[in-house]
Design a protein around this motif. Structure first.
Motif, PDB file in Angstrom:
ATOM      1  N   ILE A  10       0.863  -1.173   0.000  1.00  0.00           N
ATOM      2  CA  ILE A  10       0.000   0.000   0.000  1.00  0.00           C
ATOM      3  C   ILE A  10       0.900   1.224   0.000  1.00  0.00           C
ATOM      4  O   ILE A  10       1.765   1.356   0.866  1.00  0.00           O
ATOM      5  N   VAL A  11       0.719   2.107  -0.965  1.00  0.00           N
ATOM      6  CA  VAL A  11       1.511   3.333  -1.044  1.00  0.00           C
ATOM      7  C   VAL A  11       0.684   4.475  -0.477  1.00  0.00           C
ATOM      8  O   VAL A  11      -0.352   4.848  -1.024  1.00  0.00           O
ATOM      9  N   GLY A  12       1.148   5.029   0.651  1.00  0.00           N
ATOM     10  CA  GLY A  12       0.460   6.148   1.280  1.00  0.00           C
ATOM     11  C   GLY A  12      -0.182   5.766   2.597  1.00  0.00           C
ATOM     12  O   GLY A  12      -0.902   4.771   2.677  1.00  0.00           O
ATOM     13  N   ALA A  13       0.092   6.549   3.647  1.00  0.00           N
ATOM     14  CA  ALA A  13      -0.445   6.265   4.979  1.00  0.00           C
ATOM     15  C   ALA A  13      -1.390   7.375   5.435  1.00  0.00           C
ATOM     16  O   ALA A  13      -1.386   7.782   6.593  1.00  0.00           O
ATOM     17  N   GLY A  14      -2.202   7.875   4.498  1.00  0.00           N
ATOM     18  CA  GLY A  14      -3.239   8.834   4.848  1.00  0.00           C
ATOM     19  C   GLY A  14      -4.539   8.113   5.172  1.00  0.00           C
ATOM     20  O   GLY A  14      -4.548   6.914   5.483  1.00  0.00           O
ATOM     21  N   LEU A  15      -5.648   8.829   5.089  1.00  0.00           N
ATOM     22  CA  LEU A  15      -6.954   8.219   5.356  1.00  0.00           C
ATOM     23  C   LEU A  15      -7.170   6.975   4.503  1.00  0.00           C
ATOM     24  O   LEU A  15      -7.637   5.943   4.997  1.00  0.00           O
ATOM     25  N   ARG A  39       6.608  10.405   3.704  1.00  0.00           N
ATOM     26  CA  ARG A  39       6.923  11.338   4.768  1.00  0.00           C
ATOM     27  C   ARG A  39       7.255  10.579   6.053  1.00  0.00           C
ATOM     28  O   ARG A  39       7.354   9.353   6.052  1.00  0.00           O
ATOM     29  N   GLU A  40       7.435  11.325   7.136  1.00  0.00           N
ATOM     30  CA  GLU A  40       7.811  10.699   8.413  1.00  0.00           C
ATOM     31  C   GLU A  40       6.643  10.637   9.390  1.00  0.00           C
ATOM     32  O   GLU A  40       6.838  10.482  10.591  1.00  0.00           O
ATOM     33  N   ASP A  41       5.433  10.746   8.863  1.00  0.00           N
ATOM     34  CA  ASP A  41       4.252  10.706   9.713  1.00  0.00           C
ATOM     35  C   ASP A  41       3.093  10.164   8.899  1.00  0.00           C
ATOM     36  O   ASP A  41       3.058  10.300   7.670  1.00  0.00           O
ATOM     37  N   ARG A 100       6.080   1.818   6.917  1.00  0.00           N
ATOM     38  CA  ARG A 100       7.508   2.095   6.726  1.00  0.00           C
ATOM     39  C   ARG A 100       7.646   3.546   6.259  1.00  0.00           C
ATOM     40  O   ARG A 100       7.302   3.878   5.118  1.00  0.00           O
ATOM     41  N   TYR A 101       8.135   4.379   7.152  1.00  0.00           N
ATOM     42  CA  TYR A 101       8.250   5.806   6.860  1.00  0.00           C
ATOM     43  C   TYR A 101       9.511   6.092   6.043  1.00  0.00           C
ATOM     44  O   TYR A 101      10.472   5.315   6.040  1.00  0.00           O
ATOM     45  N   GLY A 102       9.501   7.225   5.372  1.00  0.00           N
ATOM     46  CA  GLY A 102      10.652   7.606   4.553  1.00  0.00           C
ATOM     47  C   GLY A 102      10.831   6.713   3.343  1.00  0.00           C
ATOM     48  O   GLY A 102      11.928   6.610   2.794  1.00  0.00           O
ATOM     49  N   HIS A 103       9.753   6.090   2.882  1.00  0.00           N
ATOM     50  CA  HIS A 103       9.784   5.210   1.714  1.00  0.00           C
ATOM     51  C   HIS A 103       8.969   5.846   0.589  1.00  0.00           C
ATOM     52  O   HIS A 103       7.746   5.669   0.518  1.00  0.00           O
ATOM     53  N   ARG A 104       9.634   6.599  -0.267  1.00  0.00           N
ATOM     54  CA  ARG A 104       8.965   7.240  -1.405  1.00  0.00           C
ATOM     55  C   ARG A 104       9.146   6.371  -2.642  1.00  0.00           C
ATOM     56  O   ARG A 104      10.275   6.121  -3.094  1.00  0.00           O
ATOM     57  N   VAL A 105       8.059   5.902  -3.190  1.00  0.00           N
ATOM     58  CA  VAL A 105       8.109   5.073  -4.392  1.00  0.00           C
ATOM     59  C   VAL A 105       8.187   5.995  -5.608  1.00  0.00           C
ATOM     60  O   VAL A 105       7.307   6.831  -5.831  1.00  0.00           O
ATOM     61  N   THR A 106       9.256   5.863  -6.373  1.00  0.00           N
ATOM     62  CA  THR A 106       9.437   6.711  -7.554  1.00  0.00           C
ATOM     63  C   THR A 106       9.127   5.983  -8.857  1.00  0.00           C
ATOM     64  O   THR A 106       8.894   6.619  -9.880  1.00  0.00           O
ATOM     65  N   ARG A 107       9.126   4.661  -8.801  1.00  0.00           N
ATOM     66  CA  ARG A 107       8.862   3.879 -10.013  1.00  0.00           C
ATOM     67  C   ARG A 107       8.277   2.539  -9.616  1.00  0.00           C
ATOM     68  O   ARG A 107       8.774   1.894  -8.684  1.00  0.00           O
ATOM     69  N   GLN A 115       4.908 -11.951 -12.795  1.00  0.00           N
ATOM     70  CA  GLN A 115       3.641 -11.591 -12.149  1.00  0.00           C
ATOM     71  C   GLN A 115       3.872 -10.831 -10.837  1.00  0.00           C
ATOM     72  O   GLN A 115       3.302 -11.156  -9.802  1.00  0.00           O
ATOM     73  N   ARG A 116       4.693  -9.819 -10.939  1.00  0.00           N
ATOM     74  CA  ARG A 116       4.944  -9.008  -9.746  1.00  0.00           C
ATOM     75  C   ARG A 116       5.419  -7.609 -10.118  1.00  0.00           C
ATOM     76  O   ARG A 116       5.940  -7.371 -11.204  1.00  0.00           O
ATOM     77  N   TRP A 117       5.201  -6.712  -9.166  1.00  0.00           N
ATOM     78  CA  TRP A 117       5.687  -5.345  -9.268  1.00  0.00           C
ATOM     79  C   TRP A 117       7.038  -5.214  -8.586  1.00  0.00           C
ATOM     80  O   TRP A 117       7.264  -5.819  -7.532  1.00  0.00           O
ATOM     81  N   THR A 118       7.922  -4.423  -9.173  1.00  0.00           N
ATOM     82  CA  THR A 118       9.158  -4.018  -8.514  1.00  0.00           C
ATOM     83  C   THR A 118       9.069  -2.532  -8.223  1.00  0.00           C
ATOM     84  O   THR A 118       8.798  -1.734  -9.127  1.00  0.00           O
ATOM     85  N   LEU A 119       9.284  -2.179  -6.967  1.00  0.00           N
ATOM     86  CA  LEU A 119       9.135  -0.789  -6.536  1.00  0.00           C
ATOM     87  C   LEU A 119      10.497  -0.195  -6.247  1.00  0.00           C
ATOM     88  O   LEU A 119      11.253  -0.722  -5.418  1.00  0.00           O
ATOM     89  N   ASP A 120      10.817   0.906  -6.927  1.00  0.00           N
ATOM     90  CA  ASP A 120      12.065   1.629  -6.686  1.00  0.00           C
ATOM     91  C   ASP A 120      11.839   2.665  -5.594  1.00  0.00           C
ATOM     92  O   ASP A 120      10.923   3.494  -5.688  1.00  0.00           O
ATOM     93  N   ILE A 121      12.697   2.624  -4.561  1.00  0.00           N
ATOM     94  CA  ILE A 121      12.583   3.500  -3.406  1.00  0.00           C
ATOM     95  C   ILE A 121      13.961   4.103  -3.152  1.00  0.00           C
ATOM     96  O   ILE A 121      14.861   3.408  -2.663  1.00  0.00           O
ATOM     97  N   PRO A 122      14.174   5.362  -3.505  1.00  0.00           N
ATOM     98  CA  PRO A 122      15.510   5.954  -3.349  1.00  0.00           C
ATOM     99  C   PRO A 122      16.065   5.779  -1.939  1.00  0.00           C
ATOM    100  O   PRO A 122      15.372   6.026  -0.946  1.00  0.00           O
ATOM    101  N   GLY A 123      17.334   5.335  -1.876  1.00  0.00           N
ATOM    102  CA  GLY A 123      17.995   5.136  -0.593  1.00  0.00           C
ATOM    103  C   GLY A 123      17.626   3.842   0.094  1.00  0.00           C
ATOM    104  O   GLY A 123      18.104   3.558   1.203  1.00  0.00           O
ATOM    105  N   ARG A 124      16.790   3.016  -0.548  1.00  0.00           N
ATOM    106  CA  ARG A 124      16.353   1.745   0.033  1.00  0.00           C
ATOM    107  C   ARG A 124      16.512   0.642  -1.005  1.00  0.00           C
ATOM    108  O   ARG A 124      16.594   0.894  -2.209  1.00  0.00           O
ATOM    109  N   GLU A 125      16.513  -0.591  -0.504  1.00  0.00           N
ATOM    110  CA  GLU A 125      16.498  -1.720  -1.423  1.00  0.00           C
ATOM    111  C   GLU A 125      15.131  -1.808  -2.097  1.00  0.00           C
ATOM    112  O   GLU A 125      14.101  -1.528  -1.470  1.00  0.00           O
TER     113      GLU A 125
END
Length: 497
Positions: A10-15, A39-41, A100-107, A115-125
């Motif tokens: 799930i991308v995004g920890a809002g409502l 973000r961090e919150d 997981r905070y500080g995880h921005r998905v850019t791609r 049959q799977r998605w690969t998520l690029d997260i700068p500064g993370r695996e």
């Protein structure tokens, strides 16, 4: 070291993200998932926006989750109360530990063979997942929309956009001009005239608008909710309040669309009664469009009107000619003196938090896709996005889509499927993704997917219709293609867990 693989991301920890994660926790406890938050919150809008008076512009009994009803009688709640509600929900349902905070998905790159998605997260695996849920809303978090404002660099005062508000901003005793006429502007004007522990009151606030919006006063407290909770157990009172408010929302919208002149007349009379005798309602509160062609602004207990009656706020309907050293000169020749200018001029739309979406090496161009049931895209496998209603509470649609996602994931699991992808019907004609006149939508409409002219490609924007369609419809309809799951070697992380 092998790449971590999850069943769902799930991308995004809002409502939207927190609510969707709660559905997974309750209904699919065997699915491994994580919530990635840039973000961090958590909280999305409700932890990002910090301007004075930040509150909901929908009633909380429908903006709150169906599975965890809003317990207060307050209808239009302040931002901190909403944020606390989201935090408590995440804790109560065990979602907080999955964020997981500080995880921005850019791609996000889909591989049909694997049959799977690969998520690029700068500064993370990178992460991989079988199913991707985009719950990041539809506006940019790092910047709001500011139109070209001639002469702005000459202005000697402070200029701030509500999306980038700093709580340290001192406007006590100062002259403030709020540029805009939407929900943020009508919230800011009375809020900046109040003394609080955090800030002193402005001396005077002017709301400068190019064109007016419809403004409707509603009670800050829901009297029916308060009465029901006094005499009935919450298990009965909460659903009754929610049902009542949903019915009110649908009725107001439908009546507005079918009898716009009648509703326009009612709103004009209510506005006229709330303002001083002789006030120029037809200039400042008489939009050129029909009711609910754009979102209606709700003000609790008529606080905006009260500020105008008391002479501490006013509304000016005009166009900006140029900023000056001390304020703003308008086309009419009038000059507005200002120490602080707030550009409450709207949002910049951005789908999927700005992440690039790629399917089998080909970037997805959103305008070439068609929205399926308002939550998936033609030709894009195993991806669901969350976009709420423009004419009702955002969370009403999110809850329905989350329920549908649970049903879809169960179908994949039980049927041994690895792919679910909507396939566009060439006979279905295209229509704009959102039939909504708001500026932030119209500025970006050409960058959004299309919708179709009939189900399941048509967006109802009606909770009653969607509730029946999404809860009762089959997931294996003619528009959806399923493929058997490929067999993967056991994941190292899954075995370790």
């Amino acid at each position: 070291m092998s790449t971590e693989h999850l069943d769902v991301v799930i991308v995004g920890a809002g409502l939207s993200g927190i609510g969707t994660a709660c559905h997974l926790e309750r209904e699919l406890p065997d699915h491994r998932y994580a919530v990635l938050e840039a973000r961090e919150d958590l909280g999305g809008t409700w932890s990002l926006f910090r301007y004075p008076g930040i509150r909901s512009d929908s009633d909380m009994h429908t903006l709150g989750y169906r599975f965890r009803p809003w317990s207060s009688a307050t209808a239009l709640a302040d931002g901190s109360s909403i944020l606390e509600y989201v935090r408590e929900t995440a804790q109560e349902f065990g979602v907080a530990e999955k964020i997981r905070y500080g995880h921005r998905v850019t791609r996000a790159s889909w591989d049909s063979a694997a049959q799977r998605w690969t998520l690029d997260i700068p500064g993370r695996e990178p992460l991989t997942c079988s199913f991707l849920l985009m719950c990041s809303g539809y506006y940019r978090y790092d910047q709001g929309y500011t139109p070209d404002l001639p002469g702005l660099d000459r202005f000697g005062g402070t200029v701030v956009h509500p999306q980038l508000w700093e709580p340290e901003l001192d406007y006590a005793g100062k002259r403030v001009v709020v540029i805009g006429s939407g929900a943020t502007a009508v919230t800011l004007v009375p809020a900046m005239l109040e003394d609080s522990d955090e800030h002193g009151a402005a001396a005077h606030v002017t709301m400068l608008q190019r064109s007016p919006s419809y403004v409707l006063s509603i009670g800050r407290t829901d009297v029916v909710a308060e009465t029901l909770s006094r005499f009935l157990p919450r298990a009965v009172a909460d659903p009754l309040t929610r049902a009542k408010n949903i019915a009110q929302i649908i009725a107001l919208y439908q009546i507005s669309q079918r009898f716009p002149r009648f509703v326009r007349g009612l709103l004009r009379k209510a506005t006229q009664a709330a303002l001083p005798a002789g006030y120029d309602v037809d200039t400042h509160f008489n939009p050129s469009y029909d009711p609910w062609d754009q979102r209606m602004c709700m003000v609790p207990d008529g606080d905006l009107f009260r500020s105008i009656r008391h002479g501490r706020a006013d509304i000016v309907t005009d166009h900006i000619e140029t900023f000056t050293e001390t304020g703003i000169r308008l086309r009419s020749g009038q000059e507005l003196e200002a120490d602080v200018v707030v550009t409450a001029t709207g949002l910049n739309l951005q789908m999927f938090g700005g992440a690039e979406v790629v399917v089998d090496g080909e970037p997805v161009h959103l305008p070439d896709t068609m929205a399926y049931k308002g939550m998936m895209l033609s030709g894009v496998p195993n991806l669901v996005y969350m976009i709420g209603y423009t004419n009702a509470s955002w969370t009403l649609k999110v809850d329905l889509v989350a329920e549908y996602v649970v049903k879809l994931l169960r179908h994949l699991q039980r049927g041994g499927f690895g792919i679910a992808v909507p396939e566009r019907d060439a006979d279905v004609e295209e229509a704009p993704f959102l039939d909504f006149g708001a500026g932030y939508v119209q500025r970006s409409i050409d960058e959004l997917p299309k919708q179709g002219t009939r189900a399941p490609w048509r967006l109802a924007m009606n909770y009653a219709i969607d509730a029946v369609a999404l809860r009762r419809s089959r997931v294996d309809d003619e528009a959806m293609r399923f493929e058997p799951a490929v067999v993967h070697a056991p994941e190292a992380q899954r075995a370790a867990g």
